[in-house]
Design a protein around this motif. Structure first.
Motif, mmCIF file in Angstrom:
data_model
loop_
_atom_site.group_PDB
_atom_site.id
_atom_site.type_symbol
_atom_site.label_atom_id
_atom_site.label_comp_id
_atom_site.label_asym_id
_atom_site.label_seq_id
_atom_site.Cartn_x
_atom_site.Cartn_y
_atom_site.Cartn_z
ATOM 1 N N PRO A 46 1.600 -5.688 -8.164
ATOM 2 C CA PRO A 46 1.962 -4.296 -7.888
ATOM 3 C C PRO A 46 1.039 -3.564 -6.925
ATOM 4 O O PRO A 46 1.264 -2.389 -6.666
ATOM 5 N N TYR A 48 -0.213 -1.751 -3.958
ATOM 6 C CA TYR A 48 0.600 -1.127 -2.912
ATOM 7 C C TYR A 48 -0.142 0.103 -2.419
ATOM 8 O O TYR A 48 -0.679 0.874 -3.218
ATOM 9 N N GLU A 233 11.264 1.034 -6.631
ATOM 10 C CA GLU A 233 10.145 1.302 -5.735
ATOM 11 C C GLU A 233 8.839 1.175 -6.503
ATOM 12 O O GLU A 233 8.830 0.903 -7.698
ATOM 13 N N HIS A 234 7.709 1.399 -5.812
ATOM 14 C CA HIS A 234 6.385 1.220 -6.396
ATOM 15 C C HIS A 234 5.965 2.443 -7.214
ATOM 16 O O HIS A 234 5.020 3.145 -6.865
ATOM 17 N N GLU A 238 4.580 1.541 -15.348
ATOM 18 C CA GLU A 238 4.888 0.122 -15.350
ATOM 19 C C GLU A 238 5.510 -0.305 -16.663
ATOM 20 O O GLU A 238 5.364 0.358 -17.689
ATOM 21 N N PRO A 243 6.343 -2.262 -11.813
ATOM 22 C CA PRO A 243 6.766 -0.870 -11.701
ATOM 23 C C PRO A 243 8.077 -0.626 -12.447
ATOM 24 O O PRO A 243 8.996 -1.456 -12.409
ATOM 25 N N SER A 292 8.962 -3.325 1.380
ATOM 26 C CA SER A 292 7.523 -3.611 1.368
ATOM 27 C C SER A 292 7.395 -5.113 1.420
ATOM 28 O O SER A 292 8.370 -5.827 1.628
ATOM 29 N N THR A 294 6.978 -6.838 -1.038
ATOM 30 C CA THR A 294 7.310 -7.290 -2.378
ATOM 31 C C THR A 294 8.801 -7.492 -2.573
ATOM 32 O O THR A 294 9.602 -6.675 -2.166
ATOM 33 N N PHE A 296 11.096 -7.174 -5.526
ATOM 34 C CA PHE A 296 10.970 -6.586 -6.849
ATOM 35 C C PHE A 296 11.662 -7.416 -7.939
ATOM 36 O O PHE A 296 11.429 -7.210 -9.116
ATOM 37 N N ASP A 606 10.102 4.338 0.105
ATOM 38 C CA ASP A 606 9.370 3.897 -1.076
ATOM 39 C C ASP A 606 8.405 5.023 -1.441
ATOM 40 O O ASP A 606 8.423 6.097 -0.823
#
Length: 748
Positions: A46, A48, A233-234, A238, A243, A292, A294, A296, A606
């Motif tokens: 995670p 970011y 999104e980030h 969590e 996230p 990003s 990532t 997800f 994001d």
């Protein structure tokens, strides 16, 4: 007994196209994460750094260590370095300038508990133990600090949970939100200090709490909790090391519980069903790596049907959302759809597009209506073509819709409006909104059904405020964030006589695009949020501010009294002014307590800390009655809290100290607090109930006449005595059963 809707839904899933069934957090990772635990499952990382933020590696000379720390080197760590300590009392100190701080490190079976202090004040303990080793994990975050100099101190407590094999504490990196590199221009346009309140107005505005996920969608589910849904999104909150993009927010303690959502709920719609289950439908496909680095791991949400069953306890530990598109999903893809509960307790799902984008067009438009549960109105279970939704391109996403008292559905899209007889599948076009004002995404205004009263035989009247006169056929490069929004508010009475008379036009003190209109139990309306210029969305037009397509946030609420004479309905003088811009993806709702919860804002792809960045802070707008002595509802129909159609029930009410209900002006407001997203307050409703005072503390109340006046489902009852409302009490209107099932439509 309530019918368990989920059972028939799973049974009926064979009627739909089956999508991929992978779990949301299914092991997809960025290429940078090479950690493979014993199970062989790759793990999400995670770490970011959002735009407008700055990362500081653990080896930065600005990070100061005290005690016994070791430094490790690996490509699995941020900037290849990690600092660790197992010694009690070892600490790390980091001074920064900004409005938020995040601490990243590792978790695992050898990890222990740290104490975290911000500006010398103990905040909380952080347990970094995990049964699976994970790297680059967010271990602590705090946002909403006043812009200025702050510090964070992390101390190894020398404690560990039972079962931990050690006392290890790691520091991999810090991320600072709005660091000192932020320009003066940015600070002036996006202030982060505490909100101010004008004196002696009677209205107050305070900032308390953090949502943890951006509040793109909002619904009150009980007297203690709100449901918040975001896109993938980030977010700082969590779940299972990843996230979250859904949460339950405690209205009393301001704590948040993450929800385990599987599909991407970006720009979904929602509504409660007649049995109290909340439906959240549509969204966006899987997030790709353009967001990003990532992946997800979410699954395609554009046909998703998510179910949240009633959860009225303050202990929400066992409450979660059912989200499995391979079992339950829509008949067609929908992004930016609207969901409205109708008179039989089922829901109508309107419009949207078949994939994400900015302005709708014929290649992606979904000009159809479908139902949940499915109905056999045209072909059994097949979406019904709507000429209205086909003709209102381009600005017709998130159409505004309300079930009205004659059983029809009012729909506004773009500049046009209609009445829809859903049983006969008949559309009746009404006069367009005056002066070329468009009110649906991305030229978003706000639309509200005004209070329904037995004194007017529950005549329905619609209020439309804000929006834009920008031509929706113009390309994005020809539209500017500086073009003015509309000040117009329009009303139309939905009877033959009222429709012939047409729209009544008046003007707000400020232009607004993306506003929210919130009904109070008193029948007044509060208009909040939005901007004076530009349009909704992000990353499309000229002169973007950060990524926002809009600028000049409207920071002062305005009060609207629909019963006052035209020209005297708006009041903004003395209203408190916020310093938190609430732009695209902002929400506001009445709470059971009677105040207004205001949250959200994220006109970005994001999470971002740049100008008009992602907002997690919550504000509470309190009307003057919140500081007055208020009546208290002690019971509705005993403990049953059920309000049948036309049923007469008794309410026990404690009036203000030393007084009686006799001789007072008493109103009973039955309210649907709605499902709020993108300025659409779907199902928002106030029905005044017939009542009579029968004792110093007793009222008899008649339930609404039928499901056309108030569609069956959950509601909130407020007793208003001489203009001062009680807190609300949740009731089930109707029989509490699930909506009717059409076996032919379900089995198709």
């Amino acid at each position: 007994m309530r019918r368990p809707l989920l059972l028939w839904s799973v049974f009926a899933s064979c009627a739909f196209l089956v999508l991929g069934g992978d779990s949301a957090w299914n092991g997809h990772t960025s290429n940078a994460n090479n950690g493979v635990p014993s199970s062989g499952t790759l793990l999400f990382t995670p770490f970011y750094v959002p735009p407008g933020a700055k990362a500081y590696d653990s080896a930065s000379p600005l990070v100061l260590y005290t005690g016994a720390w070791t430094e490790s080197f690996s490509s699995a760590y941020v900037e290849n370095t990690l600092h660790s300590s197992s010694r009690k009392g070892s600490s790390v100190f980091f001074s920064f300038t900004g409005t938020g701080i995040e601490w990243f490190g590792n978790t695992g079976v050898r990890h222990g508990i740290a104490n975290v202090y911000v500006d010398g004040v103990f905040v909380r303990t952080v347990d970094t133990w995990n049964e699976v080793s994970r790297r680059q994990q967010r271990l602590f975050w705090q946002y909403g600090l006043a812009h200025g100099r702050h510090n964070i101190k992390i101390v190894n407590s020398g404690r560990r949970r039972r079962g931990s094999r050690g006392y290890l504490i790691d520091v991999d990196a810090f991320v600072v939100t709005n660091p000192d590199e932020m320009t003066i221009a940015q600070r002036d346009s996006h202030p982060r200090s505490k909100p101010t309140t004008r004196q002696n107005s009677g209205w107050t505005l305070t900032q308390t709490g953090s949502t943890g996920v951006n509040a793109m969608q909002l619904a009150i589910i009980s007297d203690s909790h709100a449901l918040i849904v975001d896109k993938v999104e980030h977010n700082p909150l969590e779940i299972n090391g990843h996230p979250a993009w859904g949460a339950l927010y405690n209205l009393r303690t301001h704590s948040v519980k993450p929800l385990s959502m599987q599909s991407n709920s970006f720009c979904a719609g929602g509504s409660f069903l007649g049995n109290g289950t909340m439906l959240n439908v549509g969204g966006n496909p899987v997030v790709e790596d353009f967001t990003s680095a990532t992946d997800f791991g979410d699954v395609n949400g554009i046909q998703a049907v998510r179910l949240f069953h009633p959860c009225d306890s303050e202990d929400v530990g066992g409450c979660d959302i059912f989200d499995n598109p391979s079992q339950i999903h829509l008949a067609s893809p929908r992004w930016y759809n609207t969901v409205v509960r109708i008179s039989d307790g089922s829901v109508m799902i309107l419009g949207g597009s078949t994939k994400g984008g900015w302005m709708n067009n014929a290649t992606v438009n979904n000009p159809t209506i479908e139902y949940y549960p499915p109905k056999s109105i045209s072909n059994p279970g097949i979406p019904i073509h709507s000429p209205f939704l086909a003709s209102t391109l381009n600005s017709n996403l998130f159409p505004a819709a309300f079930s009205i008292s004659n059983g029809y559905v009012f729909v506004a899209a773009n500049n046009d409006v209609m009445l829809y007889d859903w049983q006969a599948n008949y559309e009746r076009q009404l006069p367009p909104i005056p002066n070329g004002v468009r009110v649906t995404y991305p030229l978003s205004g706000t639309v509200l059904l005004l209070p329904l009263s037995p004194e007017t035989e529950y005549t329905s009247e619609i209020l439309v405020c804000g929006g834009s006169t920008i031509d929706d056929t113009r390309p994005s490069w020809d539209i500017s964030s500086q073009e003015p929004a509309s000040t117009q508010c329009s009303r139309i009475v939905l009877t033959d006589e009222g429709i012939s008379r047409g729209w009544e036009v008046e003007y707000m003190p400020q232009a607004r695009v993306m506003p929210d209109a919130v009904l109070l139990p008193t029948g007044q309306v509060v208009i909040v949020n939005g901007a004076e210029t530009g349009i909704a969305g992000y990353g499309n037009v000229r002169s973007q501010v950060g990524c926002s397509n809009a600028d000049r946030p409207t920071l002062t609420p305005v009060l609207y009294d629909p019963r006052a004479p035209i020209g005297q309905r708006f009041l903004s003088e003395g209203m408190p002014t916020s310093e938190i811009p609430r732009m695209y993806h902002s929400v506001a709702t009445l709470t059971p307590n009677g105040d207004i919860m205001i949250a959200g804002s994220n006109p970005n792809l994001d999470r971002s800390a740049a100008t008009f960045g992602t907002e997690y802070r919550v504000e509470w707008l309190k009307p003057p009655y919140m500081s007055q002595e208020r009546p208290v509802i002690l019971g509705v129909n005993g403990d049953e809290k059920r309000l049948g159609f036309g049923q007469q029930v008794t309410m026990k009410v404690r009036p203000v100290a030393g007084s009686s209900l006799r001789g007072r002006h008493v109103q009973v407001s039955l309210m649907d607090l709605g499902f709020v997203t993108h300025g659409v307050h779907a199902n928002s409703r106030l029905v005044y109930l017939v009542n009579s005072v029968v004792a110093d503390d007793g009222i008899t109340v008649s339930g609404p006449p039928n499901g056309r006046i108030y569609p069956p489902g959950p509601g909130w009852v407020y007793v208003v005595v001489d203009g001062v409302p009680s807190a609300g009490v949740k009731v089930m209107v109707g029989d509490g059963e699930g909506p009717p099932l059409d076996e032919a439509a379900i089995s198709r």
